[in-house]
Structure formats: C-alpha cells, structure tokens
Design a protein around this motif. Sequence first.
Motif, PDB file in Angstrom:
ATOM      1  N   LEU A  59     -56.191  12.579 -20.886  1.00  0.00           N
ATOM      2  CA  LEU A  59     -54.401  12.886 -19.910  1.00  0.00           C
ATOM      3  C   LEU A  59     -53.680  13.775 -21.001  1.00  0.00           C
ATOM      4  O   LEU A  59     -53.417  14.467 -20.320  1.00  0.00           O
ATOM      5  CB  LEU A  59     -53.798  11.089 -19.819  1.00  0.00           C
ATOM      6  N   CYS A  60     -53.393  13.212 -22.429  1.00  0.00           N
ATOM      7  CA  CYS A  60     -52.612  14.392 -23.004  1.00  0.00           C
ATOM      8  C   CYS A  60     -53.422  15.816 -22.901  1.00  0.00           C
ATOM      9  O   CYS A  60     -52.823  16.865 -23.180  1.00  0.00           O
ATOM     10  CB  CYS A  60     -52.432  13.685 -24.685  1.00  0.00           C
ATOM     11  N   PHE A  61     -54.500  15.340 -23.053  1.00  0.00           N
ATOM     12  CA  PHE A  61     -55.372  16.531 -23.010  1.00  0.00           C
ATOM     13  C   PHE A  61     -55.737  17.285 -22.196  1.00  0.00           C
ATOM     14  O   PHE A  61     -55.319  18.216 -21.979  1.00  0.00           O
ATOM     15  CB  PHE A  61     -57.331  16.113 -22.907  1.00  0.00           C
ATOM     16  N   GLY A  62     -55.687  16.798 -20.660  1.00  0.00           N
ATOM     17  CA  GLY A  62     -55.685  17.453 -19.194  1.00  0.00           C
ATOM     18  C   GLY A  62     -54.358  17.788 -19.007  1.00  0.00           C
ATOM     19  O   GLY A  62     -54.543  18.478 -18.155  1.00  0.00           O
ATOM     20  N   GLY A  63     -53.409  17.637 -19.495  1.00  0.00           N
ATOM     21  CA  GLY A  63     -52.336  17.269 -18.933  1.00  0.00           C
ATOM     22  C   GLY A  63     -51.474  18.230 -20.138  1.00  0.00           C
ATOM     23  O   GLY A  63     -51.013  19.014 -19.238  1.00  0.00           O
ATOM     24  N   LEU A  64     -51.916  18.840 -20.664  1.00  0.00           N
ATOM     25  CA  LEU A  64     -51.556  20.049 -21.433  1.00  0.00           C
ATOM     26  C   LEU A  64     -52.411  21.288 -21.740  1.00  0.00           C
ATOM     27  O   LEU A  64     -52.006  21.711 -23.159  1.00  0.00           O
ATOM     28  CB  LEU A  64     -51.091  19.137 -22.677  1.00  0.00           C
ATOM     29  N   LEU A  65     -53.228  20.718 -20.886  1.00  0.00           N
ATOM     30  CA  LEU A  65     -53.905  22.192 -21.320  1.00  0.00           C
ATOM     31  C   LEU A  65     -53.217  23.202 -21.087  1.00  0.00           C
ATOM     32  O   LEU A  65     -54.334  24.588 -21.600  1.00  0.00           O
ATOM     33  CB  LEU A  65     -55.251  21.680 -20.642  1.00  0.00           C
ATOM     34  N   LEU A  66     -52.615  23.686 -19.947  1.00  0.00           N
ATOM     35  CA  LEU A  66     -52.402  24.407 -19.256  1.00  0.00           C
ATOM     36  C   LEU A  66     -51.269  24.308 -19.816  1.00  0.00           C
ATOM     37  O   LEU A  66     -51.644  26.635 -20.159  1.00  0.00           O
ATOM     38  CB  LEU A  66     -51.521  24.163 -17.771  1.00  0.00           C
ATOM     39  N   ALA A 115     -56.390  18.726 -28.799  1.00  0.00           N
ATOM     40  CA  ALA A 115     -58.219  19.073 -27.979  1.00  0.00           C
ATOM     41  C   ALA A 115     -56.902  20.730 -26.858  1.00  0.00           C
ATOM     42  O   ALA A 115     -57.870  21.247 -26.438  1.00  0.00           O
ATOM     43  CB  ALA A 115     -58.344  18.628 -27.288  1.00  0.00           C
ATOM     44  N   ALA A 116     -55.481  19.875 -26.723  1.00  0.00           N
ATOM     45  CA  ALA A 116     -55.251  21.083 -25.042  1.00  0.00           C
ATOM     46  C   ALA A 116     -55.410  22.555 -26.103  1.00  0.00           C
ATOM     47  O   ALA A 116     -55.455  22.986 -24.615  1.00  0.00           O
ATOM     48  CB  ALA A 116     -54.148  20.130 -24.982  1.00  0.00           C
ATOM     49  N   LEU A 117     -54.809  22.471 -26.941  1.00  0.00           N
ATOM     50  CA  LEU A 117     -55.041  23.511 -27.475  1.00  0.00           C
ATOM     51  C   LEU A 117     -56.214  24.099 -28.554  1.00  0.00           C
ATOM     52  O   LEU A 117     -56.016  25.779 -27.600  1.00  0.00           O
ATOM     53  CB  LEU A 117     -54.142  24.018 -28.880  1.00  0.00           C
ATOM     54  N   LEU A 118     -57.052  23.682 -28.105  1.00  0.00           N
ATOM     55  CA  LEU A 118     -58.144  23.563 -29.143  1.00  0.00           C
ATOM     56  C   LEU A 118     -59.353  24.525 -27.813  1.00  0.00           C
ATOM     57  O   LEU A 118     -59.946  25.630 -27.953  1.00  0.00           O
ATOM     58  CB  LEU A 118     -59.042  22.893 -30.209  1.00  0.00           C
TER      59      LEU A 118
END
Length: 470
Positions: A59-66, A115-118
């Motif tokens: 959720l944090c990975f996908g929700g913050l990817l943008l 991961a959302a930044l990486l």
Amino acid sequence: MEPEPNPDPRRWTALTLLCLAQFMLIIDITAVNLALPSMTTGLSLGRQALTWVPAAYTLCFGGLLLLGGRLADGLGRRRAFLLGLAAFTVASLASGLSHSAGELIAGRAVQGVAAALLSPAALSIVTTTFHGPARTKALGVWGAISGAGAAVGVLVGGALTSGPGWRWVFFVNLPVGLVLLALLPRLVPASTPARSLRGLDLPGALAATATAALLVYGLIHAGSAGWATAATLLPLAGAVVTAGALVALERSVRQPLLRPGLIRDRSVVAGTAVMFAATIILITGFFLISWYLQYRAGYSALKTGLVYLPVAVATGLGAHLASHSLGHLGFRGTACAGFTLAAVGALLLTRLPVSGNAALAVLPGFILLSAGVGMALVTATTAALHQADQREAGVVSALVNTGHELGSALGVALASVLAASSLGTAATGVGGFRTAFALAAGIALAAAAAALSALPAGRPDPAARPVFGH
C-alpha cells in the motif's frame, strides 16, 4: 535506422544493478508471503495482522509511487535512487529486529515508502539510458525481473525461513543494499533535475494512499466480519470519500501528480491497467499456493520454495517470449495471448485436490498462469514507456509501478477474503482456494478481451530516440 549516439559501455552493468534493486523489492513481497506462517507463530499474528504484513508494504509502495516519481524528476534520478535505497536498507533491518505485530507492520510500511522512491527512479534511469531495440530489450529484462522475482522470492523465503529463520527474509537485504550503494554511483552519472520540486502535490499523494488503504482495510474486514457490518462498510465508504477528495485536489493544484494530458495518454493508462490486472492474478497465485502447500499438503517452507523453481523459469520464459512477440503480434496480440494463457492456468488451479500429490496438482496450472503473466508484465511496461518523454519518465515509471503494487495489495486482500474458509492453521478444505482461482481466471479472461481494444494498436517503434537528460 539511425545508430545510437555514443552509447555508454557501462550501461548493461548499470542495468544489472538496477534490476538487482528491483529484484530485491519484488522478492520482498513474495518471500514475506511464504514466511507468514512462521511469522504468525513467532509473533502470534491473527488473520487480519498477517494480511497487513504484506499489505502495509504494497500500500505504501503503490500509494506513494506517483509522489516518488515526481521526486525522482525533481531531485535527479540517481540521487532519488540512492536515498530510497538507503532508507529501504535501514527499514529492512528494523523489520528483522521487530518483536511485535505493530513493530513489524510499521517497519514494512517504511520499507514501502522507501521503495516508492527507489523503484521509479531506477526505471527512469533505464528508460533514459537505452533507446530503440536496446530499450525494448532492457525493458524486457525489467519485466522479467518483475515476474521471476516473485517466484524466486518464494524460494529465497523458503530457504531462509527453514534455515536461520524468518527474520533473515529482511536481513538479507542489508548486504545487497550496501553493495548497490557502493557501486551504482560509479556507473550511473548524476542527472540534472527535470523539474522543480515547488508545488509538490503532497496532499494528492496522501489522498491516493488513504484511498487504497481504506479499500484494502474494508476488504480485509469483510473476510472476517462480513460485508454488512460497520467494520467493512465504513472503510469502504471512506475510500469513496477520499477518492472524491483526490479528484478535487488534482483539479485544483498547479502541479498535480498526473497532468490531465498524461491521464488521457492511451499507452500509459492501458499499460498501467494491464500491469494492475496481471499483478492481481500473479499475487493471488503466490499467496494462496504458499498456504495450500504448507498447510494442506504439509510441505516445509523450503520444499514449498523448491516447487516454485519451475514457476520462476516459466515466468522468465513468458517475459522473453513477449519481448520478441511484441515485434510481431504488437501490444494487443501479446497481452491477449498472455492473459488467455494465465486464465487457462487459473482454471486448472480451481481443481486443487484435498489430498494427493500436491506438487503434481499445482504445477501445470501454476506454470501456465505464471508464463502468461510474464508476457503481460513485459507488454504493460513496454506499452506505457516506449514513447515516454524525458521530462516525465519518472512519473510514468511510477504510474506503471503503482499498478503493480496496488495490484499486489488488492490481490492479497481479495485472496484473503475469498479463500478465508481455507486459510489459517485450523482451517480445513480447499473450497476457498478454488473460489479465489475461479475469480483469477475471470479477471484474466476479461483482461484478455479488454486488451484487444484498450492497448494501442501496432508495435514498439524500433527507431525510438533516447530520452536524455538536459
């Protein structure tokens, strides 16, 4: 075809390291899924808590990817990659040292933020380093990592869980992270930020994450509390409210996470949708087969991981086949073929037996499902990124990965709900597994049909120019 101007001879070595970083992120999803039974025993996790261990990460990975994609464009791709990698490495250490469900879930959430930044920074580096046939090949390798990493993650998770223990599923990230932090700056040059960070849409990113979190929270509770209860309906209603708030925010801010033109880009939207559907199917399979083999067939974590070896090979072969068939069948034909193959595999898995040779019962369907998804993953990535503009490479990469991670979260949540009667140490029967795989087959068939019209017609442009930084 015009030759590529002065290609960097180190680019394939850099691609190897970038794929290793992505491999680590993908492995972290499926390795943890396989280790969940051991975590359940070690930390006394209930069904809801064990669902949140993987869901908090995705959720944090996908929700913050943008938001991560915008940061990659605003900070510079290499800087964003290294910051995300350092944070992920530290969060992995914290997760491995956790002694309660709350500590573990919190550590997983921080891993997801990192991961959302990486991840979008890494994929943006790939798309700005390669072009033409080399870019198609590089994105094919990247797509194979997304699929094969899921299967190999179960093998790694099984070996570590059966050996030194489930905590090493997290500790193994430490040496990988440190090696990448040392080597990558020598191979990837620093880039000039493609856009300013002024007006960064943080409220939009938080609203997107809250929407996905409330949706998954409601689905998780539906499996235990039922659909017509406050514990289920209130989070689902909250998801609708936050989704509306997200739309309103994106229309009012000066620099939205997704500019309107990008949302209307057929290649980007359809590629992301293909990624979303393919990941739901794949993660449903990995989550449920792990539980089936360990609790219905009595397999150890290591033996379960070994069953996944041919699945990893099948996923890689599917991705390899797609990288070649795209030039002949195009986006639509390749995606349709992949989803059809996955549907056949899922239908075979609706016949899982209560007893008998579990590996023989699982492998034919699981291999077909994984090979088909491998084809769809490569198609999704290539369709969305084959004409990406350098200034928005980070956010387009993030959008594609958002489809992957939210598909992972929703796949786990749906599998947990539909197979609730067959999950847990005290559950009996396989009816829940069969129901979940029937839904996966339906999703695959619907995606196969939709791909024939939703994806852009034609094939990747072999003469596409590179997207260099300014």
